[in-house]
Design a protein around this motif. Structure first.
Motif, short mmCIF file in Angstrom:
data_model
loop_
_atom_site.label_atom_id
_atom_site.label_comp_id
_atom_site.label_asym_id
_atom_site.label_seq_id
_atom_site.Cartn_x
_atom_site.Cartn_y
_atom_site.Cartn_z
N UNK A 162 -1.06 8.06 -4.67
CA UNK A 162 -1.40 7.24 -3.52
C UNK A 162 -0.95 5.82 -3.80
N UNK A 163 -0.33 5.19 -2.81
CA UNK A 163 0.04 3.78 -2.97
C UNK A 163 -0.57 2.98 -1.83
N UNK A 164 -1.31 1.93 -2.18
CA UNK A 164 -1.96 1.06 -1.20
C UNK A 164 -1.40 -0.34 -1.34
N UNK A 165 -1.14 -0.98 -0.19
CA UNK A 165 -0.60 -2.34 -0.18
C UNK A 165 -1.33 -3.17 0.87
N UNK A 166 -1.49 -4.45 0.59
CA UNK A 166 -2.06 -5.38 1.56
C UNK A 166 -1.81 -6.81 1.09
N UNK A 167 -1.78 -7.75 2.02
CA UNK A 167 -1.76 -9.16 1.64
C UNK A 167 -3.16 -9.57 1.18
N UNK A 168 -4.16 -9.25 2.02
CA UNK A 168 -5.56 -9.38 1.63
C UNK A 168 -6.38 -8.47 2.53
N UNK A 169 -7.31 -7.77 1.92
CA UNK A 169 -8.19 -6.90 2.69
C UNK A 169 -9.07 -7.73 3.61
N UNK A 170 -9.44 -7.15 4.74
CA UNK A 170 -10.30 -7.83 5.70
C UNK A 170 -11.56 -7.01 5.93
N UNK A 171 -12.65 -7.70 6.17
CA UNK A 171 -13.92 -7.03 6.41
C UNK A 171 -13.84 -6.10 7.61
#
Length: 426
Positions: free
Chosen positions: A148-157
């Motif tokens: 599994x590969x997960x990417x984000x700039x920043x997680x949001x609530x």
């Protein structure tokens, strides 16, 4: 490959000490990913899964020191630089808890690559709830070649309602939410003590969490977490296994260093079986109350009867007068110990998620095979009351979650020894 040799017939007498909870220690070690600062964890059990987690964190670039000597149950972790945010298959293939690094990795670094987890073959433990939660928090997730590969700039609530109660899902997303932008609300959360323990550590690191231990948890994200020192909860499953060991052997055993409030469901059932229980602040004394009586169980999420105690309780049921119905509601493939118990003289039939145990049956020694962590414990318990010398093969399953089980049991009168290389021997 190591084996246990157990000669039955001895009542367990004296005091046995409970180690720290593996299932608390693993997520707390993963939580160290969330900060550049040093994290110190105390009351860490010396079991194989902890060593696997150490290798996993080290492979990502973390500095991990497992204590020795007087500090043997303490670990120092510093994830100042995570140069390779990948949970490699060759490391995690034997451990389900590998999924716990997914949330903290993507929250801290913006990218995570995690091998699909392994562990005990006791049925499906889908990771889809982890994926749905991270996607709701803004991560993009792909799956290929077993990773599994997960990417984000920043997680949001986000507001996340778990489709079903999941311990690792609650823990993984709770860690991720601590560094997310804004507020995250989780509903239908797991309430296990291990979740509460992780939340306590995260709060010590500067996280803002409310409601841990209830079905609704609120997290107000922060931009950064700091280091902390945290003591791991005692292992309620190890403590429960020892309580049954005292009861099944007709002994007088003091289980020390436990948290009795975490064992209420098991204590209630043991009392129904006729076992005498005396509860202290951090210890429980278990004594024979005469002949054991049958009492049905049905596994449930905490605070119900734990699935991780089902196999051990079934061993006890073989020595109880009457018929015991055991219903497994958590995992669909958690009766693999039944065949081995029947080879020792038990009378157990399985239909779907229900096992029927006819007691009391005399157990005889046999060569038996350990299939998973808790099934292994049930076979040790059965061997403690079996006639003759039982040989248990593949006890590496036991070493994943019980710290020096044979030494602890031998200290209270069990005739048990290990054949092969002792895990952890220098």
């Amino acid at each position: 490959m190591d084996k246990f040799v157990v000669r039955g017939g001895n009542p367990l007498l004296g005091t046995i000490k409970v180690s720290g909870a593996k299932n608390s220690a693993l997520p707390c070690m993963a939580a160290a990913i969330l900060t550049e600062d040093e994290v110190i964890l105390e009351n860490i059990p010396q079991v194989r899964d902890i060593e696997t987690e150490r290798k996993l964190l080290a492979s990502m670039g973390a500095e991990v020191e497992l204590g020795y000597g007087r500090a043997q149950h303490r670990t120092r972790i510093r994830c100042a630089v995570l140069s390779d945010p990948v949970a490699k298959y060759e490391i995690v293939k034997t451990m389900r808890a590998s999924s716990l690094v997914l949330g903290p990795l993507v929250a801290r670094t913006g990218i995570a690559r995690v091998a699909m987890p392994g562990g005990c073959a006791i049925g499906g433990r889908p990771i889809d709830l982890h994926i749905k939660g991270l996607e709701a928090m803004g991560a993009t997730i792909t799956q290929e070649h077993g990773y599994l590969e997960a990417r984000t700039n920043r997680l949001k609530g986000a507001r996340i309602v778990f489709d079903k109660i999941t311990v690792t899902g609650t823990e993984d997303l709770l860690m991720a939410a601590t560094l997310a932008e804004g507020e995250t609300i989780f509903e239908n959360c797991a309430r296990e003590p291990e979740v509460t323990d992780l939340a306590a550590m995260l709060v010590a690191m500067g996280a803002k969490i409310e409601g841990a231990g209830t079905s609704t948890i609120r997290v107000q994200g922060v931009s950064k977490l700091h280091g902390a020192r945290h003591r791991i909860n005692p292992d309620r499953i190890e403590a429960g296994t020892f309580l049954i060991a005292g009861a099944i052997t007709g002994g007088d055993l003091n289980v020390d260093g436990c948290e009795p409030a975490h064992l209420s469901a098991l204590i209630y059932k043991l009392e129904q079986c006729g076992v005498r229980i005396d509860v202290g602040t951090d210890h429980i004394r278990v004594r024979s109350g005469g002949d054991l009586k049958a009492a049905d169980i049905s596994t449930e999420e905490y605070p119900g009867f734990p699935t991780d105690m089902q196999a051990q309780y079934m061993a006890l049921a073989t020595q109880a007068e009457g018929t015991t119905i055991v219903t497994e509601n958590i995992f669909e493939n958690r009766f693999m110990h039944v065949q081995e118990l029947n080879r020792m003289g038990a009378n157990i039939t399985v239909q779907g998620r229900t096992a029927t145990v006819q007691g009391k049956t005399p157990l005889q020694s046999a060569a038996v095979m350990c299939s998973d962590l808790r099934a292994s414990a049930s076979l040790v318990l059965a061997a403690l009351v079996a006639d003759g010398e039982t040989i248990l093969d593949r006890v590496y399953h036991m070493d994943r979650g019980y710290e020096r089980l044979e030494e602890k049991l031998r200290g209270v009168g069990a005739q048990i020894r290990r054949m092969g290389d002792v895990f952890g021997k220098k």
